[in-house]
Structures are given as structure tokens and as C-alpha cells.
Design a protein around this motif. Structure first.
Motif, short mmCIF file in Angstrom:
data_model
loop_
_atom_site.label_atom_id
_atom_site.label_comp_id
_atom_site.label_asym_id
_atom_site.label_seq_id
_atom_site.Cartn_x
_atom_site.Cartn_y
_atom_site.Cartn_z
N ILE A 1 0.84 -1.21 0.00
CA ILE A 1 0.00 0.00 0.00
C ILE A 1 0.86 1.25 0.00
N ALA A 2 1.94 1.22 0.82
CA ALA A 2 2.84 2.39 0.89
C ALA A 2 3.51 2.64 -0.46
N THR A 3 3.95 1.55 -1.11
CA THR A 3 4.58 1.68 -2.43
C THR A 3 3.60 2.24 -3.45
N ALA A 4 2.36 1.76 -3.39
CA ALA A 4 1.34 2.25 -4.31
C ALA A 4 1.07 3.74 -4.08
N GLY A 5 1.03 4.12 -2.79
CA GLY A 5 0.81 5.54 -2.48
C GLY A 5 1.93 6.42 -3.00
N LEU A 6 3.17 5.90 -2.89
CA LEU A 6 4.32 6.66 -3.37
C LEU A 6 4.29 6.80 -4.89
N ILE A 7 3.89 5.72 -5.56
CA ILE A 7 3.80 5.75 -7.03
C ILE A 7 2.73 6.74 -7.48
#
Length: 228
Positions: free
Chosen positions: A49-55
């Protein structure tokens, strides 16, 4: 969707993505404790989820940069396509009005024509001021085209008024003076009609209202044909 709304959407989306990434990072600040508390599978989900938010945040920033760059490029193209005309002292509104005031005192037989000529200069200025107020609250590109045409209309009115000044000065043909006044009156009529259709278009609350858009476009074309 206007460019202003697109910018707002991109900023909002980027902010949400960044906040999600920050929230997860804070939650997993003590990684070992998080694994013990939530389990390794849940922690992996949080990381995803964190990676998706960063992307999402990165894509929003990239999109915002593209939009801003496109706006600047479009503004530069407009500036290049419509070069600003050099100020012409012969068609300066204040100068022409000043000359009309002097003629009013010395050429009394033309006073009615002089009053009418001055009134029409005031009226075209008023129409342009009204349009600028509409532009301040609405971001439609067609308003820029309308402003350009209205300023061209003002230039035509000033040119005709300058001719009136010259003819009154030499006490020339009254019929030609009347002809110029009638032309200015027709231009003003077209400008008012265009302004009226513009208000109708904006009041519709939707840039896709075909009927109002067509009416405004026809009014704009009619004005352009009149001042050509």
C-alpha cells in the motif's frame, strides 16, 4: 474539465498518495514490533500500500509538471500568434476624448455628434470591463478570444472617432460624420450581443451546453465580420 480543476485534482491525488505512504512508514517504524503485532502477511500488505501511495504521488507530481508546462507553452503560442500592437497615439482613447472636448467648445454645431461619439467610447470601455470581470471568475479559453475581438472592436471605434474629429475640425461633410457614428453604433450593438450571449453561456453552468455555445460563437463571428 478546466485546467484549474485538473491541477486541483492532481494536487489532491498526490497529497493523498503521499499521506498514505507517510502513514504506513510511521506505522511500520518499528518493523519487528509491527511484524509481531500484525503478522508478516499484513506488514507485506502495508508495504504494498505504501509503495502504491508513493507511485500515485510521483505520477501526480509528473502530471502536474506536464500540465503547468503545457499551460506555459500554450500561453507562449498565444502571445506569438497575436503580437501586441504598438500603441498608436492617433488612436489613444484619452487623447481622442480630449480633442472632442475641445471641439465641443469651438464647433457648437457638432455638439450632438461629439456627445454621441464620446458616449460610445465610454460604452465600449464598459463592455470590456464587464468581460474582464467575467474572466476573473471563469476559465474558458473562448473568453480570451472574445476579449481579443472586443479590443479590436474598440480600436475600430477609436479609428472611426478619429475620423470624426478630423471632419469636425475642418467642418467637413455631416453625412460622413453620421456614417461613422452609425458604424460605431453597429459595432457596439454586436459587442453587447456578444456579451449577452457570453453571460447566457456562463449561466448554463456547463461548458458543454451546445445551444448557448453556438449562440456565443455566432455572436463572436458576427462581431469579427463587422470590424474586419
Amino acid at each position: 474539465m478546466t485546467q484549474k480543476r485538473i491541477r486541483f485534482l492532481l494536487i489532491g491525488t498526490g497529497a493523498i498518495g503521499a499521506l498514505v505512504w507517510i502513514a504506513v512508514r510511521v506505522l511500520l517504524l518499528d518493523f519487528d514490533a509491527a511484524v509481531i503485532s500484525y503478522g508478516s502477511k499484513t506488514v507485506r500488505t502495508f508495504n504494498t500500500i505504501a509503495t502504491a501511495g508513493l507511485i500515485v504521488a510521483a505520477l501526480a507530481v509528473a502530471g502536474l509538471i506536464i500540465v503547468v508546462f503545457s499551460q506555459k507553452k500554450e500561453a507562449a503560442l498565444k502571445a506569438g500568434g497575436k503580437p501586441a500592437k504598438k500603441a498608436d497615439q492617433h488612436y489613444d482613447g484619452k487623447d481622442i476624448v480630449s480633442k472632442l472636448d475641445k471641439l465641443y467648445e469651438t464647433h457648437t454645431v457638432y455638439q450632438k455628434d461629439i456627445v454621441e461619439a464620446k458616449k460610445m467610447i465610454d460604452q465600449i470601455d464598459g463592455c470590456i470591463e464587464d468581460l474582464l470581470e467575467l474572466q476573473a471568475d471563469n476559465e474558458f479559453e473562448i473568453l480570451d478570444k472574445i476579449e481579443y475581438s472586443m479590443r479590436q472592436a474598440k480600436m475600430q471605434i477609436l479609428q472611426n472617432t478619429k475620423s470624426i474629429v478630423n471632419r469636425i475640425t475642418i467642418e467637413g461633410d455631416p453625412q460622413e460624420i453620421t456614417k461613422r457614428l452609425n458604424t460605431n453604433s453597429e459595432i457596439l450593438k454586436q459587442v453587447r450581443g456578444l456579451l449577452h450571449e457570453t453571460v447566457n453561456y456562463l449561466d448554463s453552468k456547463s461548458p458543454s451546453t451546445r445551444g448557448d455555445l453556438d449562440s456565443m460563437t455566432k455572436a463572436l463571428q458576427s462581431l469579427n465580420n463587422t470590424i474586419e
